[in-house]
Motif scaffolding. Sequence first.
Motif, PDB file in Angstrom:
ATOM      1  N   PHE A 187       5.167  -9.633  -6.712  1.00  0.00           N
ATOM      2  CA  PHE A 187       4.970  -8.802  -5.522  1.00  0.00           C
ATOM      3  C   PHE A 187       5.703  -7.474  -5.681  1.00  0.00           C
ATOM      4  CE2 PHE A 187       6.803  -8.040  -1.096  1.00  0.00           C
ATOM      5  CZ  PHE A 187       5.664  -7.434  -0.593  1.00  0.00           C
ATOM      6  N   PHE A 188       5.026  -6.365  -5.324  1.00  0.00           N
ATOM      7  CA  PHE A 188       5.611  -5.025  -5.404  1.00  0.00           C
ATOM      8  C   PHE A 188       5.629  -4.397  -4.011  1.00  0.00           C
ATOM      9  CE2 PHE A 188       3.735  -5.960  -9.485  1.00  0.00           C
ATOM     10  CZ  PHE A 188       4.695  -5.551 -10.395  1.00  0.00           C
ATOM     11  N   ASP A 189       6.811  -3.950  -3.562  1.00  0.00           N
ATOM     12  CA  ASP A 189       6.922  -3.335  -2.235  1.00  0.00           C
ATOM     13  C   ASP A 189       8.054  -2.317  -2.265  1.00  0.00           C
ATOM     14  OD1 ASP A 189       7.555  -3.080   0.762  1.00  0.00           O
ATOM     15  OD2 ASP A 189       5.884  -4.502   0.807  1.00  0.00           O
ATOM     16  N   ASP A 190       7.944  -1.289  -1.425  1.00  0.00           N
ATOM     17  CA  ASP A 190       8.985  -0.253  -1.401  1.00  0.00           C
ATOM     18  C   ASP A 190      10.040  -0.527  -0.331  1.00  0.00           C
ATOM     19  OD1 ASP A 190       7.977   2.328   0.869  1.00  0.00           O
ATOM     20  OD2 ASP A 190       7.151   0.309   0.749  1.00  0.00           O
ATOM     21  N   ASN A 191       9.910  -1.639   0.397  1.00  0.00           N
ATOM     22  CA  ASN A 191      10.842  -1.974   1.472  1.00  0.00           C
ATOM     23  C   ASN A 191      11.697  -3.168   1.050  1.00  0.00           C
ATOM     24  OD1 ASN A 191      11.678  -3.575   3.903  1.00  0.00           O
ATOM     25  ND2 ASN A 191      10.818  -1.823   4.984  1.00  0.00           N
ATOM     26  N   ASN A 220       1.493  -3.913   5.655  1.00  0.00           N
ATOM     27  CA  ASN A 220       1.749  -3.763   7.080  1.00  0.00           C
ATOM     28  C   ASN A 220       1.052  -2.480   7.500  1.00  0.00           C
ATOM     29  OD1 ASN A 220       3.386  -5.997   7.261  1.00  0.00           O
ATOM     30  ND2 ASN A 220       5.305  -4.853   7.422  1.00  0.00           N
ATOM     31  N   THR A 221      -0.014  -2.605   8.253  1.00  0.00           N
ATOM     32  CA  THR A 221      -0.752  -1.410   8.653  1.00  0.00           C
ATOM     33  C   THR A 221      -1.306  -1.635  10.044  1.00  0.00           C
ATOM     34  OG1 THR A 221      -2.419   0.186   7.937  1.00  0.00           O
ATOM     35  CG2 THR A 221      -2.920  -2.123   7.553  1.00  0.00           C
ATOM     36  N   ILE A 256      -0.004  10.919   7.617  1.00  0.00           N
ATOM     37  CA  ILE A 256       1.016  10.227   6.805  1.00  0.00           C
ATOM     38  C   ILE A 256       0.617  10.118   5.332  1.00  0.00           C
ATOM     39  CG2 ILE A 256       0.094   7.896   7.230  1.00  0.00           C
ATOM     40  CD1 ILE A 256       3.020   6.941   7.453  1.00  0.00           C
ATOM     41  N   PHE A 257      -0.697  10.085   5.065  1.00  0.00           N
ATOM     42  CA  PHE A 257      -1.162   9.836   3.697  1.00  0.00           C
ATOM     43  C   PHE A 257      -1.118  11.115   2.867  1.00  0.00           C
ATOM     44  CE2 PHE A 257      -3.223   6.612   6.344  1.00  0.00           C
ATOM     45  CZ  PHE A 257      -2.802   5.468   5.701  1.00  0.00           C
ATOM     46  N   VAL A 258      -0.439  11.034   1.722  1.00  0.00           N
ATOM     47  CA  VAL A 258      -0.268  12.205   0.858  1.00  0.00           C
ATOM     48  C   VAL A 258      -1.271  12.192  -0.293  1.00  0.00           C
ATOM     49  CG1 VAL A 258       1.350  13.465  -0.621  1.00  0.00           C
ATOM     50  CG2 VAL A 258       2.193  12.275   1.428  1.00  0.00           C
ATOM     51  N   GLY A 259      -1.378  11.059  -0.988  1.00  0.00           N
ATOM     52  CA  GLY A 259      -2.307  10.985  -2.118  1.00  0.00           C
ATOM     53  C   GLY A 259      -2.152   9.682  -2.887  1.00  0.00           C
ATOM     54  N   LEU A 260      -3.161   9.372  -3.645  1.00  0.00           N
ATOM     55  CA  LEU A 260      -3.212   8.141  -4.430  1.00  0.00           C
ATOM     56  C   LEU A 260      -2.262   8.223  -5.634  1.00  0.00           C
ATOM     57  CD1 LEU A 260      -5.128   5.666  -4.038  1.00  0.00           C
ATOM     58  CD2 LEU A 260      -6.590   6.693  -5.783  1.00  0.00           C
ATOM     59  N   LEU A 285       0.823  -1.211   0.000  1.00  0.00           N
ATOM     60  CA  LEU A 285       0.000   0.000   0.000  1.00  0.00           C
ATOM     61  C   LEU A 285       0.864   1.272   0.000  1.00  0.00           C
ATOM     62  CD1 LEU A 285      -2.975   1.015   0.189  1.00  0.00           C
ATOM     63  CD2 LEU A 285      -2.662   1.051   2.664  1.00  0.00           C
ATOM     64  N   GLY A 286       1.596   1.511   1.096  1.00  0.00           N
ATOM     65  CA  GLY A 286       2.339   2.753   1.255  1.00  0.00           C
ATOM     66  C   GLY A 286       3.516   2.877   0.308  1.00  0.00           C
ATOM     67  N   ASN A 287       3.574   3.993  -0.407  1.00  0.00           N
ATOM     68  CA  ASN A 287       4.610   4.299  -1.406  1.00  0.00           C
ATOM     69  C   ASN A 287       4.633   3.303  -2.565  1.00  0.00           C
ATOM     70  OD1 ASN A 287       5.454   6.731  -0.364  1.00  0.00           O
ATOM     71  ND2 ASN A 287       6.998   5.809   0.959  1.00  0.00           N
ATOM     72  N   VAL A 288       3.524   2.595  -2.743  1.00  0.00           N
ATOM     73  CA  VAL A 288       3.313   1.776  -3.935  1.00  0.00           C
ATOM     74  C   VAL A 288       1.995   2.199  -4.585  1.00  0.00           C
ATOM     75  CG1 VAL A 288       2.977  -0.564  -4.856  1.00  0.00           C
ATOM     76  CG2 VAL A 288       4.673  -0.162  -3.048  1.00  0.00           C
ATOM     77  N   ILE A 289       0.895   2.133  -3.799  1.00  0.00           N
ATOM     78  CA  ILE A 289      -0.419   2.581  -4.300  1.00  0.00           C
ATOM     79  C   ILE A 289      -0.725   3.997  -3.814  1.00  0.00           C
ATOM     80  CG2 ILE A 289      -2.899   2.083  -4.338  1.00  0.00           C
ATOM     81  CD1 ILE A 289      -2.246  -0.847  -3.791  1.00  0.00           C
ATOM     82  N   VAL A 290      -0.288   4.294  -2.597  1.00  0.00           N
ATOM     83  CA  VAL A 290      -0.533   5.608  -1.983  1.00  0.00           C
ATOM     84  C   VAL A 290       0.801   6.186  -1.521  1.00  0.00           C
ATOM     85  CG1 VAL A 290      -1.654   6.834  -0.072  1.00  0.00           C
ATOM     86  CG2 VAL A 290      -2.817   4.914  -1.147  1.00  0.00           C
ATOM     87  N   ASP A 291       1.049   7.457  -1.821  1.00  0.00           N
ATOM     88  CA  ASP A 291       2.241   8.113  -1.302  1.00  0.00           C
ATOM     89  C   ASP A 291       2.069   8.381   0.189  1.00  0.00           C
ATOM     90  OD1 ASP A 291       4.067   8.491  -3.503  1.00  0.00           O
ATOM     91  OD2 ASP A 291       2.570   9.834  -4.368  1.00  0.00           O
ATOM     92  N   ILE A 292       3.112   8.063   0.970  1.00  0.00           N
ATOM     93  CA  ILE A 292       3.085   8.360   2.402  1.00  0.00           C
ATOM     94  C   ILE A 292       4.345   9.130   2.770  1.00  0.00           C
ATOM     95  CG2 ILE A 292       1.634   6.394   3.022  1.00  0.00           C
ATOM     96  CD1 ILE A 292       4.177   4.960   4.012  1.00  0.00           C
TER      97      ILE A 292
END
Length: 198
Positions: free
Chosen positions: A163-167, A108-109, A81-85, A7-14
């Motif tokens: 799988f796509f993740d920013d970590n 992870n939320t 934390i949420f910036v935008g989609l 989710l974070g920094n993949v679908i939604v900028d945080i």
Amino acid sequence: MLYIFDLGNVIVDIDFNRVMGVWSDYSRVPLANLQKSFVMGDAFKRHERGQITDEEFAAAVCDEMGMALSFDQFSAGWQAIFVGLRPEVIAVMNKLREQGHRVVVLSNTNRLHTYFWPGEYPQIAEAADKIYLSQEMGMRKPDVEIYQKLLETEGFSANEAVFFDDNADNVKGAQQLGITSILVTGKDTVPGYFAKNL
């Protein structure tokens, strides 16, 4: 194929700096001090696994960081934390489903965040077949068990999943099972991958 999106920094900028900014305003603790003292420690990980309540998590973080905040003030910062989609990723997810692929979110939320983003960004649920959240599963990335559970639930083998993740740690965790895993380093990563692979 099964496509798994963080989710974070993949679908939604945080942006955690937004969180610190709100907390600094409320607590009068200098922003630089908060940025130095914030760690994703034991309380953070236990909260993401659903092992402690939102209130217990807020109290632990405030104590660790020397902030005197009410629960409402803490929550206001935590939601900032949420910036935008990222509409380009939503478009990819929708296209994959149109082509007959299975598309899920694995994040992870924590419960506090789920009071905010599903209502703020309904496009996420609309673009996904299912959303898997760490606090509901009682486990979190990069633990191998969370990927195993997702694959079992979905009925796919590791070699049928991407799988796509920013970590980087989360990517390595999935790779241990043989899942094709892509480290998302910016807004172009996901569209760029599918420009070559669709």
